[in-house]
Design a protein around this motif. Sequence first.
Motif, mmCIF file in Angstrom:
data_model
loop_
_atom_site.group_PDB
_atom_site.id
_atom_site.type_symbol
_atom_site.label_atom_id
_atom_site.label_comp_id
_atom_site.label_asym_id
_atom_site.label_seq_id
_atom_site.Cartn_x
_atom_site.Cartn_y
_atom_site.Cartn_z
ATOM 1 N N PHE A 1 10.793 -18.244 -2.598
ATOM 2 C CA PHE A 1 10.652 -16.785 -2.404
ATOM 3 C C PHE A 1 9.198 -16.414 -2.081
ATOM 4 O O PHE A 1 8.898 -15.878 -1.005
ATOM 5 C CB PHE A 1 11.157 -16.099 -3.681
ATOM 6 C CG PHE A 1 10.749 -14.672 -3.859
ATOM 7 C CD1 PHE A 1 11.073 -13.714 -2.904
ATOM 8 C CD2 PHE A 1 10.042 -14.273 -4.999
ATOM 9 C CE1 PHE A 1 10.691 -12.386 -3.079
ATOM 10 C CE2 PHE A 1 9.671 -12.951 -5.188
ATOM 11 C CZ PHE A 1 9.995 -11.994 -4.224
ATOM 12 N N ILE A 2 8.276 -16.740 -2.983
ATOM 13 C CA ILE A 2 6.868 -16.352 -2.756
ATOM 14 C C ILE A 2 6.305 -17.123 -1.566
ATOM 15 O O ILE A 2 5.633 -16.555 -0.695
ATOM 16 C CB ILE A 2 6.019 -16.606 -4.031
ATOM 17 C CG1 ILE A 2 6.509 -15.714 -5.182
ATOM 18 C CG2 ILE A 2 4.530 -16.350 -3.750
ATOM 19 C CD1 ILE A 2 5.803 -15.926 -6.518
ATOM 20 N N ASP B 1 8.178 -28.657 0.772
ATOM 21 C CA ASP B 1 9.280 -28.221 -0.096
ATOM 22 C C ASP B 1 10.453 -29.166 0.117
ATOM 23 O O ASP B 1 10.471 -29.943 1.070
ATOM 24 C CB ASP B 1 9.710 -26.770 0.219
ATOM 25 C CG ASP B 1 10.344 -26.065 -0.975
ATOM 26 O OD1 ASP B 1 11.316 -26.606 -1.531
ATOM 27 O OD2 ASP B 1 9.876 -24.982 -1.366
ATOM 28 N N ASN C 1 9.804 -34.047 -2.050
ATOM 29 C CA ASN C 1 9.991 -33.725 -3.464
ATOM 30 C C ASN C 1 8.759 -34.283 -4.166
ATOM 31 O O ASN C 1 8.545 -35.501 -4.183
ATOM 32 C CB ASN C 1 11.265 -34.392 -3.995
ATOM 33 C CG ASN C 1 11.531 -33.996 -5.429
ATOM 34 O OD1 ASN C 1 10.609 -33.641 -6.172
ATOM 35 N ND2 ASN C 1 12.784 -34.047 -5.834
ATOM 36 N N TYR D 1 9.535 -23.231 -20.683
ATOM 37 C CA TYR D 1 8.854 -22.923 -19.409
ATOM 38 C C TYR D 1 7.447 -22.370 -19.667
ATOM 39 O O TYR D 1 6.456 -22.867 -19.130
ATOM 40 C CB TYR D 1 9.728 -21.927 -18.654
ATOM 41 C CG TYR D 1 9.110 -21.193 -17.491
ATOM 42 C CD1 TYR D 1 8.978 -21.798 -16.243
ATOM 43 C CD2 TYR D 1 8.715 -19.845 -17.616
ATOM 44 C CE1 TYR D 1 8.456 -21.093 -15.156
ATOM 45 C CE2 TYR D 1 8.203 -19.144 -16.541
ATOM 46 C CZ TYR D 1 8.068 -19.771 -15.312
ATOM 47 O OH TYR D 1 7.552 -19.069 -14.238
ATOM 48 N N TRP E 1 7.432 -10.334 -9.524
ATOM 49 C CA TRP E 1 7.355 -9.999 -8.103
ATOM 50 C C TRP E 1 8.786 -9.970 -7.587
ATOM 51 O O TRP E 1 9.554 -10.928 -7.825
ATOM 52 C CB TRP E 1 6.555 -11.050 -7.330
ATOM 53 C CG TRP E 1 5.141 -11.247 -7.790
ATOM 54 C CD1 TRP E 1 4.534 -10.701 -8.887
ATOM 55 C CD2 TRP E 1 4.141 -12.070 -7.158
ATOM 56 N NE1 TRP E 1 3.221 -11.128 -8.967
ATOM 57 C CE2 TRP E 1 2.963 -11.973 -7.924
ATOM 58 C CE3 TRP E 1 4.139 -12.882 -6.018
ATOM 59 C CZ2 TRP E 1 1.783 -12.655 -7.591
ATOM 60 C CZ3 TRP E 1 2.965 -13.566 -5.684
ATOM 61 C CH2 TRP E 1 1.801 -13.435 -6.461
HETATM 62 N N1 LIG Z 1 8.626 -14.547 -8.498
HETATM 63 C C1 LIG Z 1 8.009 -14.176 -9.603
HETATM 64 O O1 LIG Z 1 8.010 -13.023 -9.985
HETATM 65 C C2 LIG Z 1 7.256 -15.173 -10.434
HETATM 66 C C3 LIG Z 1 6.860 -14.755 -11.706
HETATM 67 C C4 LIG Z 1 6.135 -15.636 -12.501
HETATM 68 C C5 LIG Z 1 5.791 -16.878 -12.020
HETATM 69 N N2 LIG Z 1 6.166 -17.258 -10.781
HETATM 70 C C6 LIG Z 1 5.759 -18.597 -10.329
HETATM 71 O O2 LIG Z 1 5.499 -18.590 -8.935
HETATM 72 C C7 LIG Z 1 5.942 -19.813 -8.348
HETATM 73 C C8 LIG Z 1 6.890 -19.534 -7.185
HETATM 74 O O3 LIG Z 1 7.955 -18.750 -7.645
HETATM 75 P P1 LIG Z 1 9.138 -18.240 -6.695
HETATM 76 O O4 LIG Z 1 9.612 -16.974 -7.263
HETATM 77 O O5 LIG Z 1 8.752 -18.315 -5.284
HETATM 78 O O6 LIG Z 1 10.247 -19.364 -7.011
HETATM 79 P P2 LIG Z 1 11.207 -20.165 -6.032
HETATM 80 O O7 LIG Z 1 12.161 -20.926 -6.881
HETATM 81 O O8 LIG Z 1 11.778 -19.262 -5.013
HETATM 82 O O9 LIG Z 1 10.222 -21.174 -5.296
HETATM 83 C C9 LIG Z 1 9.835 -22.417 -5.817
HETATM 84 C C10 LIG Z 1 9.955 -23.428 -4.687
HETATM 85 O O10 LIG Z 1 9.461 -24.690 -5.171
HETATM 86 C C11 LIG Z 1 10.287 -25.702 -4.659
HETATM 87 N N3 LIG Z 1 10.208 -26.866 -5.517
HETATM 88 C C12 LIG Z 1 10.543 -26.939 -6.829
HETATM 89 N N4 LIG Z 1 10.362 -28.198 -7.266
HETATM 90 C C13 LIG Z 1 9.901 -28.917 -6.223
HETATM 91 C C14 LIG Z 1 9.552 -30.287 -6.067
HETATM 92 N N5 LIG Z 1 9.660 -31.140 -7.072
HETATM 93 N N6 LIG Z 1 9.092 -30.683 -4.863
HETATM 94 C C15 LIG Z 1 8.993 -29.818 -3.825
HETATM 95 N N7 LIG Z 1 9.327 -28.516 -3.924
HETATM 96 C C16 LIG Z 1 9.775 -28.077 -5.114
HETATM 97 C C17 LIG Z 1 11.695 -25.098 -4.656
HETATM 98 O O11 LIG Z 1 12.555 -25.803 -3.760
HETATM 99 C C18 LIG Z 1 11.401 -23.665 -4.239
HETATM 100 O O12 LIG Z 1 11.535 -23.513 -2.853
HETATM 101 C C19 LIG Z 1 6.550 -20.626 -9.487
HETATM 102 O O13 LIG Z 1 5.590 -21.534 -9.960
HETATM 103 C C20 LIG Z 1 6.859 -19.604 -10.555
HETATM 104 O O14 LIG Z 1 6.822 -20.173 -11.858
HETATM 105 C C21 LIG Z 1 6.923 -16.429 -9.981
#
Ligand SMILES: NC(=O)c1ccc[n+]([C@@H]2O[C@H](COP(=O)([O-])OP(=O)(O)OC[C@H]3O[C@@H](n4cnc5c(N)ncnc54)[C@H](O)[C@@H]3O)[C@@H](O)[C@H]2O)c1
Length: 386
Positions: free
Chosen positions: A25-26, A46, A73, A182, A212
């Motif tokens: 997402f981000i 990714d 990965n 977590y 977010w």
């Molecule tokens: N969205 C929010 O509001 C929010 C809030 C707090 C923290 N975060 C942090 O921000 C970061 C991104 O969050 P997001 O909302 O985009 O989540 P998301 O799940 O949409 O994105 C995470 C991405 O990481 C990839 N990924 C996970 N493990 C992997 C691996 N071993 N190898 C390669 N790729 C891998 C997933 O395939 C995914 O595309 C995370 O670290 C999350 O903890 C997000």
Amino acid sequence: MAARMDLDGRPIKPMTICMIGAGGFIGSHLCEKLMAETPHKVLALDVYNDKIKRLLEPDSLPWAGRIEFHQINIKHDSRLEGLVKMADLTINLAAICTPADYNTRPLDTIYSNFIDALPVVKYCSENSKRLIHFSTCEVYGKTIGSFLPKDSPLRKDPAYYVLKEDTSPCIFGSIEKQRWSYACAKQLIERLIYAEGAESGLDFTIVRPFNWIGPRMDFIPGIDGPSEGVPRVLACFSNNLLRREPLKLVDGGQSQRTFVYIKDAIEAVLLMIENPDRANGHIFNVGNPNNEVTVRQLAEMMTQVYTKVSGEPMLQSPSIDVSSKEFYGEGYDDSDKRIPDMTIINKQLGWNPKTSLWDLLESTLTYQYRTYAEAIKKSMAKPTAS
Ligand SMILES: NC(=O)c1ccc[n+]([C@@H]2O[C@H](COP(=O)([O-])OP(=O)(O)OC[C@H]3O[C@@H](n4cnc5c(N)ncnc54)[C@H](O)[C@@H]3O)[C@@H](O)[C@H]2O)c1
Ligand SMILES: O=c1ccn([C@@H]2O[C@H](COP(=O)(O)OP(=O)(O)O[C@H]3OC[C@](O)(CO)[C@H]3O)[C@@H](O)[C@H]2O)c(=O)[nH]1
């Protein structure tokens, strides 16, 4: 493209960014912003790339050649170190970050948020590369105020609930409340990065996102994700609205959150990327303290906005209460309230969020309706196997 200037009026040199978790997402919003508005190059890592496909496919787009997808990965891929070395900056977004997983898959959660992030920190430190690491607002856990008696006037004092990067404690539940697996893993990786900064001179920035939300967040169960999967609240409520079923309020929907529009938050990340002198060595809350609601209020607001954007009538009973045990299973617990203190990000980067909760829900639910309404209607019309 005109030369970009940093906050101190110096031209910004084009850089190569190794973005891990770029397909999420981000990551998808950050890639989009970097391609549309900057000259920087992105090595996008990714396991999946569905959310950034649009940026990768057409060779004719203005950013062709500036974004390169590597299906990796990070748990087990020897190409990681080489890609970190090729870049000026690494941004690590990769994580399991959906609460439904924290208490049901605690080992995967801890490995993903701590163990798998270790090599990234090590490669950055050993190769003197800058790191922007994504942590979470969950590292604060519960507020001090939540431990006061319900009728205590101190609960109304911001000193007891506003979350500050440099002074607030991290308050988690007991070990059997595996929800905190977590937050605890994120806290430990923050401490490790901080120690690498202090002892080995690693240039780091830690981001603590406060809920977010926006288009492309998570998945709609049964459409672009598993039918039994439980995404974060925006996608859960969107799914309920699209299927015309009541929104499920966990434990009465009394928990409070502040929601920030993804496009506002991405502006903050771009400032960090392009102003290393102001961002290095800092931990930043990134959220919108003005957009606070209880989850129940969020459900009411989303129902009203969805009615407006879809033209469909509201259900007679738009929400139902469910227990957290029923919804998430054993070991769930919750953050009571999350208001980010904005002093540090204001001072260092001059950033402030702009979008109201109503406006961000309107653009997000318009996207959800356009993207999913037809697919949901079709899937619901299909006869189910008996
Ligand atoms: N969205 C929010 O509001 C929010 C809030 C707090 C923290 N975060 C942090 O921000 C970061 C991104 O969050 P997001 O909302 O985009 O989540 P998301 O799940 O949409 O994105 C995470 C991405 O990481 C990839 N990924 C996970 N493990 C992997 C691996 N071993 N190898 C390669 N790729 C891998 C997933 O395939 C995914 O595309 C995370 O670290 C999350 O903890 C997000
Ligand atoms: O159908 C539902 C789904 C959820 N809830 C409740 O909503 C609150 C928020 O839930 P959610 O957005 O899923 O997650 P959290 O805010 O608790 O945690 C996230 O915060 C940041 C991050 O680190 C990454 O995004 C993640 O851990 C919560 O109270 C749920 O119980 C509901 O009532 N109905």
